[in-house]
Design a protein around this motif. Structure first.
Motif, PDB file in Angstrom:
ATOM      1  N   ASP A  43     -43.284  22.102  19.607  1.00  0.00           N
ATOM      2  CA  ASP A  43     -43.287  20.989  18.758  1.00  0.00           C
ATOM      3  C   ASP A  43     -44.003  19.773  19.646  1.00  0.00           C
ATOM      4  N   VAL A  44     -45.099  19.078  18.801  1.00  0.00           N
ATOM      5  CA  VAL A  44     -45.921  18.222  19.516  1.00  0.00           C
ATOM      6  C   VAL A  44     -45.248  16.716  19.187  1.00  0.00           C
ATOM      7  N   VAL A  45     -45.087  15.785  20.058  1.00  0.00           N
ATOM      8  CA  VAL A  45     -44.791  14.516  19.670  1.00  0.00           C
ATOM      9  C   VAL A  45     -45.653  13.475  20.402  1.00  0.00           C
ATOM     10  N   ALA A  46     -45.938  12.167  19.566  1.00  0.00           N
ATOM     11  CA  ALA A  46     -46.363  11.118  20.352  1.00  0.00           C
ATOM     12  C   ALA A  46     -45.419  10.044  19.974  1.00  0.00           C
ATOM     13  N   PHE A  47     -44.655   9.659  21.186  1.00  0.00           N
ATOM     14  CA  PHE A  47     -43.756   8.346  20.811  1.00  0.00           C
ATOM     15  C   PHE A  47     -44.363   7.222  20.769  1.00  0.00           C
ATOM     16  N   ALA A  48     -43.715   6.455  19.906  1.00  0.00           N
ATOM     17  CA  ALA A  48     -44.165   5.051  19.655  1.00  0.00           C
ATOM     18  C   ALA A  48     -43.936   4.204  20.867  1.00  0.00           C
ATOM     19  N   ASP A  49     -44.944   3.410  21.203  1.00  0.00           N
ATOM     20  CA  ASP A  49     -45.009   2.033  22.036  1.00  0.00           C
ATOM     21  C   ASP A  49     -44.007   2.416  23.390  1.00  0.00           C
ATOM     22  N   GLU A  50     -44.499   3.467  23.803  1.00  0.00           N
ATOM     23  CA  GLU A  50     -44.209   3.485  25.354  1.00  0.00           C
ATOM     24  C   GLU A  50     -44.540   2.349  26.182  1.00  0.00           C
ATOM     25  N   GLU A  51     -45.625   2.060  25.849  1.00  0.00           N
ATOM     26  CA  GLU A  51     -46.334   0.863  26.689  1.00  0.00           C
ATOM     27  C   GLU A  51     -45.422  -0.502  26.484  1.00  0.00           C
ATOM     28  N   GLY A  52     -44.612  -0.528  25.715  1.00  0.00           N
ATOM     29  CA  GLY A  52     -43.763  -1.774  25.617  1.00  0.00           C
ATOM     30  C   GLY A  52     -44.559  -3.077  25.061  1.00  0.00           C
ATOM     31  N   HIS A  53     -45.407  -2.662  24.103  1.00  0.00           N
ATOM     32  CA  HIS A  53     -46.092  -4.035  23.357  1.00  0.00           C
ATOM     33  C   HIS A  53     -44.861  -4.735  22.403  1.00  0.00           C
ATOM     34  N   TYR A  54     -44.001  -4.117  21.989  1.00  0.00           N
ATOM     35  CA  TYR A  54     -42.953  -4.427  21.092  1.00  0.00           C
ATOM     36  C   TYR A  54     -41.443  -4.286  21.769  1.00  0.00           C
ATOM     37  N   GLY A  55     -41.131  -3.442  22.538  1.00  0.00           N
ATOM     38  CA  GLY A  55     -39.936  -3.159  23.136  1.00  0.00           C
ATOM     39  C   GLY A  55     -40.098  -2.188  24.295  1.00  0.00           C
ATOM     40  N   SER A  56     -38.934  -1.612  24.679  1.00  0.00           N
ATOM     41  CA  SER A  56     -38.836  -0.745  25.812  1.00  0.00           C
ATOM     42  C   SER A  56     -38.603   0.610  25.144  1.00  0.00           C
ATOM     43  N   PHE A  57     -39.693   1.607  25.241  1.00  0.00           N
ATOM     44  CA  PHE A  57     -39.542   2.966  24.899  1.00  0.00           C
ATOM     45  C   PHE A  57     -38.891   3.047  23.571  1.00  0.00           C
ATOM     46  N   ILE A  58     -39.274   2.292  22.597  1.00  0.00           N
ATOM     47  CA  ILE A  58     -38.675   2.433  21.401  1.00  0.00           C
ATOM     48  C   ILE A  58     -38.617   3.936  20.639  1.00  0.00           C
ATOM     49  N   GLY A  59     -39.773   4.451  20.993  1.00  0.00           N
ATOM     50  CA  GLY A  59     -40.073   6.029  20.107  1.00  0.00           C
ATOM     51  C   GLY A  59     -39.282   6.873  20.691  1.00  0.00           C
ATOM     52  N   SER A  60     -39.222   7.035  21.939  1.00  0.00           N
ATOM     53  CA  SER A  60     -38.223   8.081  22.569  1.00  0.00           C
ATOM     54  C   SER A  60     -36.834   7.728  22.580  1.00  0.00           C
ATOM     55  N   ARG A  61     -36.378   6.446  22.591  1.00  0.00           N
ATOM     56  CA  ARG A  61     -34.946   6.029  22.296  1.00  0.00           C
ATOM     57  C   ARG A  61     -34.592   6.315  20.899  1.00  0.00           C
ATOM     58  N   SER A  62     -35.567   5.703  19.992  1.00  0.00           N
ATOM     59  CA  SER A  62     -35.235   6.387  18.469  1.00  0.00           C
ATOM     60  C   SER A  62     -34.812   7.742  18.285  1.00  0.00           C
ATOM     61  N   PHE A  63     -35.911   8.556  18.989  1.00  0.00           N
ATOM     62  CA  PHE A  63     -35.581  10.126  18.863  1.00  0.00           C
ATOM     63  C   PHE A  63     -34.583  10.629  19.624  1.00  0.00           C
ATOM     64  N   THR A  64     -33.902  10.133  20.671  1.00  0.00           N
ATOM     65  CA  THR A  64     -32.699  10.515  21.149  1.00  0.00           C
ATOM     66  C   THR A  64     -31.355   9.803  20.889  1.00  0.00           C
ATOM     67  N   GLY A  65     -31.503   8.830  19.772  1.00  0.00           N
ATOM     68  CA  GLY A  65     -30.329   8.134  19.343  1.00  0.00           C
ATOM     69  C   GLY A  65     -29.886   6.758  20.038  1.00  0.00           C
ATOM     70  N   LEU A  66     -31.146   6.324  20.927  1.00  0.00           N
ATOM     71  CA  LEU A  66     -30.603   5.167  21.694  1.00  0.00           C
ATOM     72  C   LEU A  66     -31.304   3.669  21.075  1.00  0.00           C
ATOM     73  N   LEU A  67     -31.567   3.913  19.799  1.00  0.00           N
ATOM     74  CA  LEU A  67     -32.208   2.670  19.225  1.00  0.00           C
ATOM     75  C   LEU A  67     -31.489   2.266  18.195  1.00  0.00           C
ATOM     76  N   GLU A  68     -31.020   1.036  18.003  1.00  0.00           N
ATOM     77  CA  GLU A  68     -30.191   0.715  16.871  1.00  0.00           C
ATOM     78  C   GLU A  68     -31.066  -0.156  15.994  1.00  0.00           C
ATOM     79  N   GLU A  69     -30.719   0.053  14.777  1.00  0.00           N
ATOM     80  CA  GLU A  69     -31.622  -1.023  13.636  1.00  0.00           C
ATOM     81  C   GLU A  69     -31.651  -2.348  14.022  1.00  0.00           C
ATOM     82  N   GLU A  70     -30.419  -2.920  14.520  1.00  0.00           N
ATOM     83  CA  GLU A  70     -30.483  -4.303  15.028  1.00  0.00           C
ATOM     84  C   GLU A  70     -31.433  -4.563  16.171  1.00  0.00           C
ATOM     85  N   GLU A  71     -31.673  -3.896  17.010  1.00  0.00           N
ATOM     86  CA  GLU A  71     -32.672  -3.995  18.109  1.00  0.00           C
ATOM     87  C   GLU A  71     -34.149  -4.240  17.517  1.00  0.00           C
ATOM     88  N   ILE A  72     -34.304  -3.221  16.315  1.00  0.00           N
ATOM     89  CA  ILE A  72     -35.585  -3.224  15.518  1.00  0.00           C
ATOM     90  C   ILE A  72     -35.895  -4.418  14.968  1.00  0.00           C
TER      91      ILE A  72
END
Lengths: 404, 404
Positions: free
Chosen positions: B112-141
Motif C-alpha cells: 500500500d502506498v501513502v503520502a502523508f499530509a503536511d509532514e513539513e509542518g505548514h499547518y501542524g506537526s506530522f498531521i497526516g501520519s498522526r491522523s493515520f495512527t490515531g494521534l490527531l483529534e478533531e479539536e487540534e484540526i
C-alpha cells in the motif's frame, strides 16, 4: 566683571525651574521630548524666556541650539547641556545641565547658557555641539534624517521655524571654559554614599562588529564533527574575551557585547552566520589600543581554532575627552568645601556635549547621583537635596575658576 | 499472494516518475509545493492517477493523505512518505519516499502506498501520519492554522475539496511493516563514499528555552563589578555546555543552540535579558536523560556563579523511534548483496513520518546520500545512480521481509 568672593545660588528656584520644565512633554514620571517635536520646541521657547528673565540675550539658532549670551564685559564661562530627551525618558538628563547653567547666570556669574540640539541623536550624533564647535558641515545636515520615523532633518528644522537661520559658532577668546552638570548614569556615587562626582574625562567608545561565517545545516543530520557552527564560534570567542580582557584592562575600563544575532535563528538549524556587536570604553588611549590588540588577537585565535571565519569590522573609535585639570581642581575644591569627603573623581562612561567642547576650550563636568543608576528611562530620578548640592558645588567651582 | 524469489524494480521508470513530479510546482532546480497549495493538490491528484495505473485503489482522505490500497490478498507492506515540500525546497525529500513506494507496487510487491499530509509542518506537526495512527483529534484540526499566512487548516481543507471526507486509519493486522526511503540530510554517507544508510532509528529531540535575567544598564555608566549582564551569563553557560556535553554524549549525539536573543540588543546597552534556544538529539533515552541532567546542572551552576537568574523551560521532549530489527536486517542484507561494503547503519537525526508509524507497526527507513548534505533548499540533489540503487535495495529488502 568682578567675581564675588562668595556665591549662594537659589536652589529652590533651581528646583522650581526643573519642575517647570518637567511639565513640558510629561511621560509617566519622566518626559517625552524628542528633538524638534512640538514638546521639544515648547521647551526651547520656554528656555528662551527664562534666559531673557535672567538678563541674557537669547535666541534659537539654525540647528536648534538655544543660546543665552551674557551682556556684561570680561571673560565668561559657557555652561549647559541639551534639553530634548530620549523617547519616554527621564526628567533630568540634559535638562539638569541646562537649568543648572541658567541658575549660575541667575546667581550673578558671567555665564553664557546653552542647550545644544539633539545630543540624544534622534537625527544625528551631537549635531548641536558639533555645529557650535565647527564640526558639522551643511552636507551632513542635508543627509540626516530621524532614526525613528525617517523625517529629513531639513524638514524638521523648517517645521520648527529654523530653516535659513544662521548657526552660531563658538566665539574665539570669549570663554575661560565650559561646564556641564549631569546625573551619573551609573551607581558608583550611590554605592559609595557620595553626592558629587568630579569628572576626569569622557571615555572613548571603540565599537566593533565581528562576523562569524560557517555553514548553515540541519541540526539533526549534521554530526558534531561535520559542523561549522557560526554561533558556537561566536560563543567561544566571547568566552575568550571574557577571560582575556580582565588581564589587560584598567580599573574603570568597561566592555560590552550588546547583541548576538544568529542566522537564521531557528531552533533546528545550525547557525551559518553570527554577528556580534562589541564595544569597550576607557579614558586612556594606550589602554584602548592595548584592548584593540587583544580583540584582534582573539579574532586571529578564533580563525586558527574554528572551522568558521571570523572578521573584525571597526564601527567607530572615538577620542577620549579629558577634562581640564584646573577646572577639575576648582570643582574638587568646591566639593570638598561644601561636602567634605562626600565626593570622588570619576570618568564619564557615557558621551556628552562636553566631549566636543573639550576639543576647543577647557571643559569639565560635575555628576550628581542617580537613584538606582537609572537613566534614559522615565523612572530616572535624583534626590532633591543631591540636585541642590550639585548646583551649589557647580556654582562655587565656577566662581573659583572665574576668580582664578 | 506469493512473494517472488527475485525482484527487479524499473529504476528508469522510477526516475521518470520523480522527474514528472519535479515538473509540478518547480522552483529553481527544486520545488515549491506548500501543503494544500494549488501545486501541492496538483501533485496529490497526479499521485492518485499513478496509483490507479499501478492497480491500487486510490483516494485522498479528509486530512489530505493520499492512500493507494493494494487489492490483493495476504499480508502487505505500507510504504511512503510525504509529497508537499518546504517553501522553495528540494525536489526529493518526501517525494522520493512516495515515488519509491509507488515503484515497489509497480514491481509487483504487495504494497500500500501513502503520502502523508503536511509532514513539513505548514499547518501542524506530522498531521497526516498522526491522523493515520490515531494521534490527531478533531479539536487540534479546528485549532491549527498556516504558520506562514495564518489560514485556518479547516479552510485549507475545504478549499482543497476535502472538508467532510473521512480520515483513513491504519487497519489493524493488515501490515507486516512500514518502509520510508529518504535522502540523508547530512554528509555521513557522502563523506564515507557509501550509497546506502540503513536507519537504526529516528532520534528524539529534546528542546529547551533558557532565560537569563539580569539588569539592563548603560554600557558606559555601569562598572564591570556592578553589572548583571544577562548576555554574558548566557555566553558563559553555553561555553560551559560546550565543555561538558562531550563528556556525556554518545558517538552520534548532536546538540545545537540555534538562537541567542539579547534584550534590548543595542550596542550601548547591557543586556537585561537573554533567551537561548537549545536542543539535543539522540536515539537512546538513557543518553537523553543523562544530557538533560547535565543541562539542569549547568543551570544550577549558572545560578550559583552569576548575578543573573537562569531558568530552564522544556519546550518539547519527543520519544526516539527505534527501527524494527528484522526490517533493518532485511534492508542491511539487501544492501550487502547489491552494494557490498557500500552501506552503513546510522540514526536519522531528522524527524520523519516513520516515527509515528514505528509506534504501531514494525517500521524502518532507508537513506541515500544527499550531495553536500543539502536539504530543505532548492539546491538539494542526489546522483541518479544513488537514487536507482536506493530503490533496488529498498525493493530487495521489502521482498526479503515479506518472504520472511
Amino acid at each position: 566683571m568682578t567675581i564675588p568672593n562668595h556665591i549662594t545660588p537659589d536652589t529652590d528656584r533651581f528646583l522650581a525651574d526643573l519642575d517647570a520644565l518637567h511639565q513640558i512633554g510629561p511621560f509617566e514620571t519622566g518626559n517625552h521630548r524628542p528633538t524638534f517635536s512640538p514638546e521639544d520646541m515648547e521647551s526651547r521657547h520656554w528656555l528662551v524666556r527664562q534666559m531673557e528673565e535672567v538678563g541674557l540675550v537669547a535666541e534659537i539658532d539654525g540647528i536648534g541650539n538655544v543660546f543665552g549670551r551674557h551682556p556684561g564685559p570680561g571673560p565668561k564661562l559657557l555652561a549647559g547641556s541639551h534639553i530634548e530627551t530620549q523617547n519616554e525618558a527621564g526628567w533630568l538628563d540634559g535638562a539638569l545641565g541646562v537649568v543648572a547653567a541658567l541658575n549660575l547666570a541667575r546667581a550673578g556669574l558671567p555665564v553664557d547658557v546653552v542647550a545644544f540640539a539633539d545630543e540624544e541623536g534622534h537625527y544625528g550624533s551631537f549635531i548641536g555641539s558639533r555645529s557650535f564647535t565647527g564640526l558639522l558641515e551643511e552636507e551632513e545636515i542635508d543627509r540626516l534624517s530621524n532614526r525613528y520615523h525617517g523625517k529629513p532633518l531639513r524638514d524638521a528644522l523648517a517645521e520648527a521655524g529654523l530653516a535659513g537661520k544662521p548657526r552660531l559658532r563658538l566665539e574665539e577668546g570669549r570663554y575661560k571654559g565650559f561646564l556641564e552638570m549631569h546625573i551619573e548614569q551609573g551607581t558608583t556615587l550611590e554605592n559609595a554614599g557620595q553626592g558629587i562626582g568630579v569628572v576626569t574625562g569622557i571615555v572613548a567608545i571603540w565599537q566593533y562588529r565581528i562576523i562569524f561565517e560557517g555553514m548553515q545545516d540541519h541540526a539533526g543530520g549534521t554530526t558534531m564533527a561535520e559542523r561549522r557552527d557560526a554561533g558556537l564560534a561566536a560563543v567561544r570567542f566571547l568566552s575568550w574575551i571574557d577571560a582575556e580582557f580582565p588581564k589587560h584592562c584598567d580599573a574603570r575600563t568597561v566592555w560590552t557585547c550588546g547583541r548576538i544575532a544568529l542566522s537564521p535563528g531557528a531552533p533546528s538549524i545550525i547557525p551559518g552566520r553570527a554577528e556580534v556587536l562589541f564595544q569597550f570604553r576607557d579614558i586612556s588611549v594606550p589602554t584602548l589600543e592595548r584592548l584593540d590588540e587583544v580583540l584582534r588577537r582573539g579574532v586571529v585565535e578564533s580563525n586558527r581554532r574554528e572551522r568558521c571565519t571570523a572578521t573584525l569590522e571597526v564601527m567607530s573609535q572615538s577620542r577620549p575627552a579629558p577634562c581640564d585639570a584646573t577646572l577639575q581642581d576648582c570643582l574638587a575644591g568646591a566639593a570638598e568645601a561644601l561636602l567634605p569627603g562626600g565626593w570622588q573623581r570619576m570618568p564619564s562612561g557615557a558621551g556628552h556635549d562636553a566631549q566636543y567642547l573639550a576639543r576647543v576650550i577647557p571643559s569639565a563636568m560635575l555628576f550628581v547621583p542617580s537613584i538606582g543608576g537609572i537613566s534614559h528611562h522615565w523612572r530616572e530620578d535624583t534626590k532633591r537635596e543631591d540636585l541642590a548640592m550639585g548646583l551649589r558645588v557647580l556654582a562655587e567651582g565656577a566662581r573659583r575658576f572665574l576668580a582664578g
